[in-house]
Scaffold this motif. Sequence first.
Motif, PDB file in Angstrom:
ATOM      1  N   SER A  82       0.826  -1.212   0.000  1.00 58.58           N
ATOM      2  CA  SER A  82       0.000   0.000   0.000  1.00 58.58           C
ATOM      3  C   SER A  82       0.856   1.255   0.000  1.00 58.58           C
ATOM      4  O   SER A  82       0.557   2.218  -0.715  1.00 58.58           O
ATOM      5  CB  SER A  82      -0.949   0.009   1.207  1.00 58.58           C
ATOM      6  N   GLY A  83       1.928   1.247   0.775  1.00 59.48           N
ATOM      7  CA  GLY A  83       2.801   2.424   0.829  1.00 59.48           C
ATOM      8  C   GLY A  83       3.369   2.791  -0.528  1.00 59.48           C
ATOM      9  O   GLY A  83       3.349   3.959  -0.929  1.00 59.48           O
ATOM     10  N   SER A  84       3.840   1.791  -1.258  1.00 67.05           N
ATOM     11  CA  SER A  84       4.393   2.083  -2.585  1.00 67.05           C
ATOM     12  C   SER A  84       3.299   2.518  -3.552  1.00 67.05           C
ATOM     13  O   SER A  84       3.523   3.383  -4.405  1.00 67.05           O
ATOM     14  CB  SER A  84       5.157   0.881  -3.137  1.00 67.05           C
ATOM     15  N   ILE A  85       2.115   1.959  -3.412  1.00 68.07           N
ATOM     16  CA  ILE A  85       1.001   2.369  -4.277  1.00 68.07           C
ATOM     17  C   ILE A  85       0.640   3.824  -4.018  1.00 68.07           C
ATOM     18  O   ILE A  85       0.398   4.585  -4.962  1.00 68.07           O
ATOM     19  CB  ILE A  85      -0.219   1.443  -4.090  1.00 68.07           C
ATOM     20  N   LEU A  87       2.606   6.182  -2.999  1.00 69.65           N
ATOM     21  CA  LEU A  87       3.680   7.007  -3.579  1.00 69.65           C
ATOM     22  C   LEU A  87       3.620   7.013  -5.101  1.00 69.65           C
ATOM     23  O   LEU A  87       3.789   8.055  -5.731  1.00 69.65           O
ATOM     24  CB  LEU A  87       5.041   6.510  -3.096  1.00 69.65           C
ATOM     25  N   LEU A  88       3.370   5.857  -5.695  1.00 73.38           N
ATOM     26  CA  LEU A  88       3.304   5.780  -7.160  1.00 73.38           C
ATOM     27  C   LEU A  88       2.097   6.535  -7.710  1.00 73.38           C
ATOM     28  O   LEU A  88       2.191   7.198  -8.744  1.00 73.38           O
ATOM     29  CB  LEU A  88       3.270   4.320  -7.610  1.00 73.38           C
ATOM     30  N   ALA A  89       0.967   6.472  -7.007  1.00 73.03           N
ATOM     31  CA  ALA A  89      -0.245   7.156  -7.473  1.00 73.03           C
ATOM     32  C   ALA A  89      -0.088   8.674  -7.417  1.00 73.03           C
ATOM     33  O   ALA A  89      -0.663   9.388  -8.233  1.00 73.03           O
ATOM     34  CB  ALA A  89      -1.449   6.727  -6.641  1.00 73.03           C
ATOM     35  N   THR A  90       0.682   9.143  -6.461  1.00 71.89           N
ATOM     36  CA  THR A  90       0.871  10.594  -6.301  1.00 71.89           C
ATOM     37  C   THR A  90       2.221  11.053  -6.862  1.00 71.89           C
ATOM     38  O   THR A  90       2.674  12.151  -6.553  1.00 71.89           O
ATOM     39  CB  THR A  90       0.751  10.991  -4.818  1.00 71.89           C
ATOM     40  N   ASN A  91       2.833  10.235  -7.669  1.00 74.12           N
ATOM     41  CA  ASN A  91       4.164  10.501  -8.210  1.00 74.12           C
ATOM     42  C   ASN A  91       4.265  11.864  -8.898  1.00 74.12           C
ATOM     43  O   ASN A  91       5.269  12.553  -8.760  1.00 74.12           O
ATOM     44  CB  ASN A  91       4.563   9.393  -9.185  1.00 74.12           C
ATOM     45  N   ASP A  92       3.241  12.250  -9.627  1.00 76.60           N
ATOM     46  CA  ASP A  92       3.273  13.519 -10.367  1.00 76.60           C
ATOM     47  C   ASP A  92       3.260  14.749  -9.459  1.00 76.60           C
ATOM     48  O   ASP A  92       3.527  15.856  -9.917  1.00 76.60           O
ATOM     49  CB  ASP A  92       2.093  13.610 -11.340  1.00 76.60           C
ATOM     50  N   LEU A  93       2.954  14.564  -8.188  1.00 77.82           N
ATOM     51  CA  LEU A  93       2.862  15.695  -7.265  1.00 77.82           C
ATOM     52  C   LEU A  93       4.188  16.017  -6.586  1.00 77.82           C
ATOM     53  O   LEU A  93       4.267  16.982  -5.823  1.00 77.82           O
ATOM     54  CB  LEU A  93       1.801  15.412  -6.189  1.00 77.82           C
ATOM     55  N   SER A  95       8.747  15.992  -6.714  1.00 72.79           N
ATOM     56  CA  SER A  95       9.903  16.122  -7.605  1.00 72.79           C
ATOM     57  C   SER A  95      10.689  14.813  -7.678  1.00 72.79           C
ATOM     58  O   SER A  95      11.495  14.621  -8.575  1.00 72.79           O
ATOM     59  CB  SER A  95      10.814  17.255  -7.134  1.00 72.79           C
ATOM     60  N   PHE A  96      10.462  13.894  -6.740  1.00 73.71           N
ATOM     61  CA  PHE A  96      11.140  12.604  -6.739  1.00 73.71           C
ATOM     62  C   PHE A  96      10.334  11.625  -7.595  1.00 73.71           C
ATOM     63  O   PHE A  96       9.110  11.582  -7.512  1.00 73.71           O
ATOM     64  CB  PHE A  96      11.286  12.058  -5.316  1.00 73.71           C
ATOM     65  N   ASP A  97      11.024  10.833  -8.397  1.00 78.47           N
ATOM     66  CA  ASP A  97      10.348   9.859  -9.242  1.00 78.47           C
ATOM     67  C   ASP A  97      10.231   8.539  -8.485  1.00 78.47           C
ATOM     68  O   ASP A  97      11.186   7.771  -8.387  1.00 78.47           O
ATOM     69  CB  ASP A  97      11.116   9.656 -10.550  1.00 78.47           C
ATOM     70  N   PHE A  98       9.044   8.280  -7.938  1.00 71.92           N
ATOM     71  CA  PHE A  98       8.827   7.075  -7.147  1.00 71.92           C
ATOM     72  C   PHE A  98       8.722   5.815  -7.995  1.00 71.92           C
ATOM     73  O   PHE A  98       8.626   4.719  -7.466  1.00 71.92           O
ATOM     74  CB  PHE A  98       7.573   7.231  -6.271  1.00 71.92           C
ATOM     75  N   LYS A  99       8.757   5.957  -9.302  1.00 72.34           N
ATOM     76  CA  LYS A  99       8.704   4.774 -10.168  1.00 72.34           C
ATOM     77  C   LYS A  99       9.911   3.867  -9.943  1.00 72.34           C
ATOM     78  O   LYS A  99       9.829   2.669 -10.209  1.00 72.34           O
ATOM     79  CB  LYS A  99       8.593   5.198 -11.634  1.00 72.34           C
ATOM     80  N   VAL A 100      10.990   4.425  -9.413  1.00 75.43           N
ATOM     81  CA  VAL A 100      12.179   3.610  -9.143  1.00 75.43           C
ATOM     82  C   VAL A 100      11.949   2.615  -8.004  1.00 75.43           C
ATOM     83  O   VAL A 100      12.691   1.645  -7.876  1.00 75.43           O
ATOM     84  CB  VAL A 100      13.431   4.475  -8.841  1.00 75.43           C
ATOM     85  N   GLY A 102       9.005   1.041  -7.678  1.00 80.44           N
ATOM     86  CA  GLY A 102       7.855   0.241  -8.100  1.00 80.44           C
ATOM     87  C   GLY A 102       8.043  -1.248  -7.906  1.00 80.44           C
ATOM     88  O   GLY A 102       7.072  -1.986  -7.726  1.00 80.44           O
ATOM     89  N   PHE A 103       9.285  -1.703  -7.877  1.00 80.90           N
ATOM     90  CA  PHE A 103       9.551  -3.129  -7.706  1.00 80.90           C
ATOM     91  C   PHE A 103       9.162  -3.649  -6.319  1.00 80.90           C
ATOM     92  O   PHE A 103       9.013  -4.862  -6.132  1.00 80.90           O
ATOM     93  CB  PHE A 103      11.035  -3.436  -7.971  1.00 80.90           C
ATOM     94  N   ILE A 104       8.992  -2.749  -5.339  1.00 75.74           N
ATOM     95  CA  ILE A 104       8.646  -3.234  -3.998  1.00 75.74           C
ATOM     96  C   ILE A 104       7.153  -3.533  -3.848  1.00 75.74           C
ATOM     97  O   ILE A 104       6.762  -4.218  -2.916  1.00 75.74           O
ATOM     98  CB  ILE A 104       9.125  -2.285  -2.876  1.00 75.74           C
ATOM     99  N   THR A 105       6.332  -3.050  -4.774  1.00 72.95           N
ATOM    100  CA  THR A 105       4.896  -3.321  -4.692  1.00 72.95           C
ATOM    101  C   THR A 105       4.611  -4.826  -4.727  1.00 72.95           C
ATOM    102  O   THR A 105       3.914  -5.334  -3.845  1.00 72.95           O
ATOM    103  CB  THR A 105       4.134  -2.573  -5.802  1.00 72.95           C
ATOM    104  N   PRO A 106       5.147  -5.566  -5.702  1.00 65.38           N
ATOM    105  CA  PRO A 106       4.871  -7.005  -5.698  1.00 65.38           C
ATOM    106  C   PRO A 106       5.515  -7.747  -4.527  1.00 65.38           C
ATOM    107  O   PRO A 106       4.987  -8.773  -4.079  1.00 65.38           O
ATOM    108  CB  PRO A 106       5.418  -7.498  -7.039  1.00 65.38           C
ATOM    109  N   ILE A 107       6.612  -7.222  -3.998  1.00 68.00           N
ATOM    110  CA  ILE A 107       7.208  -7.839  -2.806  1.00 68.00           C
ATOM    111  C   ILE A 107       6.238  -7.706  -1.634  1.00 68.00           C
ATOM    112  O   ILE A 107       6.014  -8.655  -0.882  1.00 68.00           O
ATOM    113  CB  ILE A 107       8.580  -7.210  -2.487  1.00 68.00           C
ATOM    114  N   GLY A 108       5.648  -6.512  -1.498  1.00 68.40           N
ATOM    115  CA  GLY A 108       4.650  -6.303  -0.449  1.00 68.40           C
ATOM    116  C   GLY A 108       3.449  -7.213  -0.653  1.00 68.40           C
ATOM    117  O   GLY A 108       2.927  -7.800   0.304  1.00 68.40           O
ATOM    118  N   GLY A 109       3.010  -7.355  -1.892  1.00 71.48           N
ATOM    119  CA  GLY A 109       1.893  -8.253  -2.194  1.00 71.48           C
ATOM    120  C   GLY A 109       2.217  -9.687  -1.825  1.00 71.48           C
ATOM    121  O   GLY A 109       1.378 -10.409  -1.266  1.00 71.48           O
TER     122      GLY A 109
END
Length: 128
Positions: A82-85, A87-93, A95-100, A102-109
């Motif tokens: 959930s935490g990575s989601i 951050l990724l959902a609000t990425n455009d808001l 200056s840091f690119d949280f897409k880097v 993104g690999f932790i989302t499936p680990i959390g799942g």
Amino acid sequence: MDKKIISTAAIFGMIAIILGAFGAHALKKVLTLDQLATFETGVRYQTYHALFLLFIGILTDLPQKTKKTIYYLVTFGIFLFSGSIYLLATNDLTSFDFKVIGFITPIGGLLLILGWGALLLNYFNKKS
């Protein structure tokens, strides 16, 4: 351990409600529909797993060792998934690119799945 599990469940539940309201009201104005849906997915899974922890905390026939294992799997799973989601959902808001991250989302799942699996395994191995 039960008090810790139930307290954590309550905290995760409260945060999920706060984030859900924040998403529905404040973020609705600044996120796209897809980003908002992604954010809501994080809230939904956090809520499900807060309830799961509450259930684990009140179970009386589950060994403390299994409760502890499930607690840590689900807690870290919520943070990573959930935490990575969020951050990724609000990425455009930001200056840091949280897409880097993104690999932790499936680990959390996977950690969340393993938490449910630990419950299932305990009941398969239970001697009646």
